[in-house]
Design an enzyme around this catalytic site. Structure first.
Site, PDB file in Angstrom:
ATOM      1  N   VAL A 124     -16.256   9.094  27.473  1.00 50.06           N
ATOM      2  CA  VAL A 124     -15.313   8.443  27.782  1.00 50.06           C
ATOM      3  C   VAL A 124     -14.952   7.445  26.848  1.00 50.06           C
ATOM      4  O   VAL A 124     -13.941   6.977  26.502  1.00 50.06           O
ATOM      5  CB  VAL A 124     -15.498   7.853  29.039  1.00 50.06           C
ATOM      6  CG1 VAL A 124     -14.723   6.417  29.540  1.00 50.06           C
ATOM      7  CG2 VAL A 124     -15.579   8.492  30.585  1.00 50.06           C
ATOM      8  N   CYS A 158     -20.746  12.177  30.386  1.00 47.17           N
ATOM      9  CA  CYS A 158     -19.515  11.398  30.631  1.00 47.17           C
ATOM     10  C   CYS A 158     -19.350  10.225  29.748  1.00 47.17           C
ATOM     11  O   CYS A 158     -18.193   9.986  29.299  1.00 47.17           O
ATOM     12  CB  CYS A 158     -19.432  11.061  32.117  1.00 47.17           C
ATOM     13  SG  CYS A 158     -19.507  12.546  33.147  1.00 47.17           S
TER      14      CYS A 158
END
Length: 515
Positions: free
Chosen positions: A158, A154
């Site tokens: 991101v 993640c």
């Protein structure tokens, strides 16, 4: 507390007096703060079993409770470990990789090699290029892989880290250390898709980046590739290879992780088995590729069909019909007759199915798991006269899967009683089990709470399974795998029959030792 001379597990440890005293004090404190009203707790608990709550539960959109799936990098790691001397490398935090390794290790009961470049707060702000430069060199120096397969978590997604640019930059500053080392990469954001998406993305990227352009393709009319997909049953890999070898020595499994998680006792080696790099780098030359999991390889299929212009087939060799389709496809592609040994295996399976049919016929099942796993298992349940009352797939693809499942269920005489729940989690399944009960629950270890809550017996088939040993060593695929499924399910039915007829002078009149 623990006594070093008499170590006990959690079951007995927390029954000790000091723990029970602590627990009682905690309950008293919470009650004194007004946090616990036993009557209210019971009232709410009863309400959550109602049809009224079910409707609210199934209408949820903004929250997931007890997901029946894992995240993308987990699948990417399995894909990478299917190739010889390959080190999975996760561009993300150390904690993420610790979770992935733990997850696999608890299921397979074997060590899981995987590294990360330990991105931290500073990398989240400034990007992870510095981590990548150091990490790839360290990985190469310490573990000496023949191939590094990079995926992301993640954090890296991101902030928008560019893996291709980072790997190029790492090579430039590595002073030649990485020059001859294949480094493939795939973006696998954890916040979309699931572990099967990550498997697909990593498999696609490895095949694309290891193979030459289509213009350099040298067709081998005898070679056939098989991609197993996200396969947690090592016995299934062995079974598929055994069946394939009966037809040809030029059938190659792309992503063979059987040996990696099935090593013997003795000195540990970092890498075990796997598809050779020579076979991986020539996959484009095959006559055709067969995927055993249609929905775990949707993006990989596009590369093989559209970029490589190679023949592409999908088969799901779980159960009788699924195995028949796979065997006939191999016969068609190789131009050979079905070997007599396979015909014998099929006959033995059909005989066993006839023996067990009366015990599965008419039984209601709730089944949950991955898309391809469900297609195969539900097909087998229908073959045995069972009723797949609830089929729940949290990570169901948006296109195609429901239609495929409906076609399987349509073959059941109880098709109208069967329900397909795409995108729903295990908390939703809880409501379904209380409002429309079934006889048996089939799925992974996370159904354990549902079993304890509803009293519906859980048959552990799927991924992950942490609280039982060695089931992953068996096959679910092929005729032998179907016999394993038949054994697991039928004997669970008989176990429950014994459980329901064991009360002395009340239910034990049916003391059957034949069955």
């Amino acid at each position: 507390m623990q006594d070093v001379e008499n170590i006990v597990n959690g079951q007995k440890l927390f029954l000790k007096e000091e723990y029970q005293t602590s627990l009682a004090a905690k309950k008293e404190f919470e009650s004194a703060m007004g946090a616990i009203n036993p009557a209210k707790v019971q009232e709410v608990a009863d309400w959550t079993k109602s049809w009224e709550y079910r409707e609210k539960n199934l209408a949820r959109e903004a929250i997931t409770v007890n997901p029946a799936k894992a995240c993308q990098p987990l699948g990417a790691i399995m894909a990478a470990l299917g190739f010889e001397n390959t080190m999975p490398y996760v561009h993300g935090s150390h904690g993420c990789v610790a979770y992935f390794r733990s997850y696999f290790t608890r299921h397979f009961k074997e060590p899981t090699p995987c590294v990360s470049d330990s991105m931290s707060e500073s990398a989240a702000v400034f990007g992870g290029l510095a981590n990548m430069k150091d990490g790839l060199r360290n990985c190469n120096a310490m573990y000496k892989p023949d191939h590094i397969a990079v995926s992301t978590t993640c954090m890296a997604e991101v902030i928008g880290d560019d893996l291709n640019a980072f790997i190029v930059g790492a090579r430039e500053e590595a002073e030649g250390e990485l020059d001859n080392l294949p480094i493939t990469y795939a973006h696998t954001p954890s916040f979309v898709g699931s572990h099967i998406t990550g498997y697909d993305n990593m498999m696609k990227s490895m095949l694309e980046q290891l193979n030459p352009e289509k213009s350099e393709k040298v067709l081998d009319e005898e070679r056939i590739n098989i991609i197993p997909g996200f396969e947690p049953y090592l016995g299934s890999l062995a079974e598929i290879k055994e069946i394939s070898k009966m037809f040809s020595d030029k059938i190659v499994m792309l992503g063979d992780h059987e040996e990696q998680w099935n090593t013997g006792a003795g000195e540990y080696t970092m890498y075990a088995g796997g598809t050779t790099m020579a076979d991986a780098k020539t996959a484009i030359n095959a006559k055709a590729t067969i995927s055993l999991q249609k929905y775990s390889t949707t993006q990989t299929a596009k590369t093989i069909k559209n970029k490589w212009k190679q023949g592409y087939e999908t088969c799901n060799p779980i159960g009788l019909a699924g195995t028949d389709e796979f065997v006939m496809k191999l016969a068609e592609l190789t131009g050979k007759e079905v070997p007599e040994a396979l015909k014998v295996q099929r006959a033995q399976l059909v005989d066993a199915m006839q023996d067990s049919y009366p015990y599965m016929h008419g039984k209601k099942f709730a089944i949950y798991g991955d898309p391809d796993f469900l297609l195969g298992l539900v097909s087998f349940i229908v073959e045995m006269g069972g009723i797949p009352t609830h089929v729940l797939c949290h990570n169901a693809p948006r296109k195609g899967w429901e239609e495929d499942m409906k076609a399987i269920i349509a073959k059941s005489q109880w098709a109208e009683e069967c329900n397909i729940w795409a995108g729903k989690d295990l908390w939703a399944l809880r409501s379904l089990l209380f409002t429309e009960p079934v006889d048996f629950l089939i799925g992974n270890v996370y159904g354990k709470e549902l079993y304890r809550d509803t009293g519906i017996p859980l048959i552990r088939i799927g991924f992950p399974i942490f609280d039982r040993h060695h089931l992953h060593r068996y096959s679910m695929s092929g005729y032998k795998g179907a016999l394993n499924l038949l054994t697991w399910i039928t004997n669970s039915v008989l176990d429950q029959l014994d459980e329901e007829t064991k009360t002395i002078a009340k239910t034990d009149y049916f003391f059957d030792c034949v069955r």
